[in-house]
Design a protein around this motif. Sequence first.
Motif, short mmCIF file in Angstrom:
data_model
loop_
_atom_site.label_atom_id
_atom_site.label_comp_id
_atom_site.label_asym_id
_atom_site.label_seq_id
_atom_site.Cartn_x
_atom_site.Cartn_y
_atom_site.Cartn_z
N ARG A 40 0.84 -1.21 0.00
CA ARG A 40 0.00 0.00 0.00
C ARG A 40 0.87 1.25 0.00
N VAL A 41 1.95 1.22 0.78
CA VAL A 41 2.86 2.37 0.81
C VAL A 41 3.41 2.67 -0.58
N SER A 42 3.75 1.63 -1.33
CA SER A 42 4.35 1.82 -2.66
C SER A 42 3.39 2.49 -3.64
N GLY A 62 7.00 4.71 -4.29
CA GLY A 62 7.07 3.66 -5.29
C GLY A 62 8.49 3.31 -5.69
N ASP A 63 9.47 4.09 -5.20
CA ASP A 63 10.88 3.85 -5.50
C ASP A 63 11.50 3.04 -4.37
N ARG A 68 12.15 3.51 1.88
CA ARG A 68 12.93 3.61 3.11
C ARG A 68 12.89 5.02 3.66
N TYR A 69 13.01 6.01 2.79
CA TYR A 69 12.95 7.40 3.24
C TYR A 69 11.57 7.73 3.80
N PHE A 70 10.53 7.18 3.16
CA PHE A 70 9.16 7.45 3.60
C PHE A 70 8.96 7.01 5.05
N SER A 71 9.49 5.85 5.40
CA SER A 71 9.28 5.31 6.74
C SER A 71 10.30 5.82 7.75
N HIS A 72 11.58 5.88 7.35
CA HIS A 72 12.66 6.13 8.30
C HIS A 72 13.13 7.59 8.32
N GLY A 73 12.86 8.34 7.26
CA GLY A 73 13.39 9.70 7.21
C GLY A 73 14.90 9.70 7.18
N GLY A 163 11.11 2.68 -13.27
CA GLY A 163 10.47 1.50 -12.70
C GLY A 163 10.80 1.26 -11.25
N GLY A 164 11.08 2.35 -10.50
CA GLY A 164 11.26 2.20 -9.07
C GLY A 164 12.67 1.96 -8.60
N HIS A 165 13.65 2.23 -9.45
CA HIS A 165 15.05 2.02 -9.05
C HIS A 165 15.91 3.21 -9.48
N SER A 166 15.54 4.41 -9.06
CA SER A 166 16.27 5.61 -9.49
C SER A 166 17.72 5.59 -9.03
N GLY A 167 18.01 4.89 -7.93
CA GLY A 167 19.37 4.86 -7.42
C GLY A 167 20.35 4.08 -8.27
N LYS A 168 19.88 3.35 -9.27
CA LYS A 168 20.76 2.57 -10.13
C LYS A 168 21.16 3.32 -11.40
N SER A 169 20.69 4.54 -11.57
CA SER A 169 21.02 5.32 -12.77
C SER A 169 22.53 5.52 -12.88
N SER A 170 23.04 5.50 -14.12
CA SER A 170 24.50 5.49 -14.29
C SER A 170 24.87 5.81 -15.72
N ILE A 171 26.16 6.10 -15.94
CA ILE A 171 26.66 6.23 -17.31
C ILE A 171 26.96 4.86 -17.92
N ARG A 172 27.01 3.81 -17.09
CA ARG A 172 27.21 2.46 -17.65
C ARG A 172 25.89 1.93 -18.19
N ASN A 173 25.98 0.88 -19.00
CA ASN A 173 24.78 0.25 -19.52
C ASN A 173 24.03 -0.44 -18.39
#
Length: 264
Positions: A40-42, A62-63, A68-73, A163-173
């Motif tokens: 539900r949180v997502s 949804g990310d 984690r930020y939503f719950s833990h700050g 698709g919910g994984h913004s932390g994986k963005s990179s210059i690599r493939n």
Amino acid sequence: MNGNFFAAPILETVAWITRNFQQFRGRWRLLQLLDRQESRVSMLAPGPRSVGGGFSLYIDPGDFNGRRYFSHGINPREPISQIFYRVLRRGDCVLDVGANVGYFTVLASRLIGKTGRVHAFEASPLLQSCLDVAVANPNCNVMVHHSAVADHEGELIFNCSTGGHSGKSSIRNLDGLETESFSVKCTRLDSFMDNLATVRLIKMDIEGAEMMALRGATGIIDRDRPLLLIELTDVFCEALAAAPMILSAGCVIWTTRFALSTRP
């Protein structure tokens, strides 16, 4: 209590408490409740949310990181956060390379106060307006740079993970992930050196491009001997042929996750 009972306003209220009152004695029970309601949180809408002390983060439940930020700050118990608390002082200058939505930007801003300065670098065009939320804080000490950090000035192709994984963005493939690619500005940290006070800490989390960024920061490192806090993943570095430089850099490996320090 039936898990289907908790509607969005209740989840938002519970999470506001857990984010803003880190020392609340019953906090762990509320965190368990939020964990049970993850599906539900997502589905909650993204947007700016308070993390205490007049500071806010743009949080997308949804990310993966956003939940984690939503719950833990801003969690002072998190290992990297503990390093920030241990080494930063009022008036320090911090470079947050790979700031994402500004979690560590906000933490550094809190700790260094109005006399300090945080320079937050984020390449993803999808996160620009999100990171800007971190600037609007009581200390007025954050400067955002919407660019990638590399070993040259110019442009490069940046692959944004969706698709919910913004932390994986990179210059690599990003094989196997949903992506959207952009041509973005890139810069060297040394290009800012003349306008920076002594840099106390450089935090980097740029999904394999860390050694490229360090090659563009040798002037700052030689001048200031800052603490380097770098999250590394071997396969990501190898994808950009960065592993040999890690070995030749002669840095001391900290025991907390994958942190490197220029200081013994």
